[in-house]
Scaffold this active site. Structure first.
Site, short mmCIF file in Angstrom:
data_model
loop_
_atom_site.label_atom_id
_atom_site.label_comp_id
_atom_site.label_asym_id
_atom_site.label_seq_id
_atom_site.Cartn_x
_atom_site.Cartn_y
_atom_site.Cartn_z
N SER A 20 -6.59 7.31 0.10
CA SER A 20 -5.49 8.09 -0.47
C SER A 20 -5.25 9.41 0.24
O SER A 20 -4.14 9.91 0.22
CB SER A 20 -5.75 8.32 -1.96
OG SER A 20 -7.00 8.93 -2.17
N LYS A 71 3.06 4.55 -8.04
CA LYS A 71 3.26 5.05 -6.68
C LYS A 71 4.45 4.32 -6.06
O LYS A 71 5.58 4.57 -6.47
CB LYS A 71 1.94 4.94 -5.92
CG LYS A 71 0.98 5.99 -6.50
CD LYS A 71 -0.43 5.94 -6.04
CE LYS A 71 -1.17 7.12 -6.68
NZ LYS A 71 -2.59 6.89 -6.87
N HIS A 101 -2.35 2.61 -2.87
CA HIS A 101 -1.41 3.07 -1.85
C HIS A 101 -0.96 1.96 -0.90
O HIS A 101 -0.21 2.22 0.04
CB HIS A 101 -2.02 4.21 -1.04
CG HIS A 101 -2.34 5.40 -1.89
ND1 HIS A 101 -1.41 6.35 -2.22
CD2 HIS A 101 -3.49 5.74 -2.53
CE1 HIS A 101 -1.98 7.25 -3.01
NE2 HIS A 101 -3.24 6.90 -3.21
#
Ligand SMILES: *Cc1c(COP(=O)(O)O)cnc(C)c1O
Length: 391
Positions: A180, A240, A208
């Site tokens: 990350s 995200k 991610h």
């Protein structure tokens, strides 16, 4: 609170300021996007995880509104009571299909998913092995489980392979799919083989990678072509690249049933609002269909790296939208971030304990919603800040 406690806390806050580690929030008004109104001022932002630019997409908003009309606002209860709506159920089925797993289970946040999974699978006498740069939630899950915790040097397969054979009990290896704060991708195929050789299970947190990597945005595990057999525990977040909120774990039927029985952060919490699940269903469709978002992101990543390297900035080994500028000292990272902000650009300084000591950085993130011209503006201002520092 007693005065003695207050003065202890005040001294602690002062030490944190002195170390350049004090953290502060800014107030954002309006929708997510490349331009944000922050503390009343319009800034060009390069720090969100909205990688596909979907957080404010009108189709997600509309899906949420339809969900609100049909379900109301609150889910009313935990999933095991009466909070598991048809919207949640449909999203779980779609996530299982998306990841090529038998089943998927929704959690209210990624942090809770990681706590829940690790603590449900392991207990006292078991062993958890984590990359040193893993997300805090995987570390906290390990601590909560009471299993013995082993950390291996970042992406160091030899180090992991030397630890595994000496241990008894259940063995779980946990890793971020995309790290990350660094943006590099875990050596997933090698992890699969080290785990296979040592009877360990592999869990990948792809917070991610989902939406960003792999065909249709299936993530780092899909990009590496790894099956449910090879990566039995796959975790992803929805807040995200998918632009909504919450998280999921995908895997075999028996894994998911185990989590429903034993994952306390699943059992003892209110289900996310059903309208959020509806927004996520819309987002998942867009993520799979609109390949151009990933192509555009790749183009912006290449443009940024090319420009930053030309001016001699130290970047990480990253091909993802997470592009750290490594600065070392916390105060230096903070001063770069402050100077950028004075010039209208928002990039947050990431300091210990989020990253190791001496590894402070600016964490630049790119989104498919950015334009090439906005990336050029960032590069221009970075150039000024860098040369101002040398002067
Ligand atoms: C953001 C993040 C989480 C936590 O997810 P939330 O849904 O924000 O709680 C977990 N793991 C990684 C690697 C993350 O980056």
């Amino acid at each position: 609170m007693g005065d003695a406690l207050l003065s202890v806390l005040e001294a602690q806050m002062q030490r944190r300021r002195d170390d350049g580690l004090y953290r502060q929030r800014s107030v954002v008004d309006g929708k997510q996007g490349p331009e944000l109104v922050v503390d009343g001022r319009r800034l060009l932002a390069f720090c969100s995880n909205d990688y596909l630019g979907l957080a404010a997409d009108p189709r997600l908003v509309e899906a949420a509104q339809r969900g609100l009309t049909r379900y109301g606002v609150g889910s009313g209860a935990a999933h095991l009571v009466s909070g598991h709506s048809a919207a949640h159920h449909a999203l779980e089925e779609e996530l299982a299909e998306f990841t090529g797993r038998e089943r998927a289970l929704l959690f209210s946040t990624g942090y809770m998913a990681n706590l829940g999974v690790v603590a449900a699978l392991l207990g006292r006498g078991d062993q958890v092995f984590g990359d040193r740069l893993n997300h805090a939630s995987l570390i906290d899950g390990g601590l909560l489980s009471r299993a013995r915790f082993h950390r291996y040097a970042h992406a160091d397969m030899a180090a992991l392979a030397s630890l595994l054979p000496e241990c008894d009990g259940r063995k779980l290896v946990v890793t971020d799919g995309v790290f990350s704060m660094d943006g590099d991708v875990a050596p997933l195929s090698q992890l699969v083989s080290v785990c296979g050789d040592n009877d360990a299970w592999l869990m990948v947190d792809d917070a991610h990678g989902i939406g960003v990597l792999g065909p249709g945005g299936g993530g780092s595990v899909a990009e590496a072509g790894l099956s449910q057999h090879e990566v039995p525990v796959l975790m992803g977040t929805l807040g995200k690249a998918l632009g909504s909120a919450g998280a999921f774990v995908a895997g075999s039927q028996v894994l998911i049933e185990t989590l429903i029985q034993f994952a306390r952060p699943y059992i003892y919490t209110t289900a996310m609002p059903p309208a959020m699940a509806e927004a996520t269903r819309a987002s998942l469709r867009i993520c799979r269909e609109e390949e151009w978002r990933r192509e555009r992101l790749q183009g912006l990543v290449a443009r940024f790296r090319h420009g930053a390297q030309r001016m001699g900035l130290q970047l990480g080994e990253s091909r993802t939208p997470i592009q750290p500028i490594l600065l070392g000292d916390s105060r230096r990272a903070l001063s770069w971030s402050d100077e950028l902000r004075r010039q209208g650009i928002l990039v947050t300084a990431i300091r210990p304990p989020t990253v190791p000591d001496g590894a402070a950085r600016l964490r630049v993130t790119l989104s498919a919603a950015h334009t090439a011209a906005q990336v050029d503006t960032l590069l221009e201002v970075l150039g000024e800040v860098a040369s101002g520092e040398g002067a």
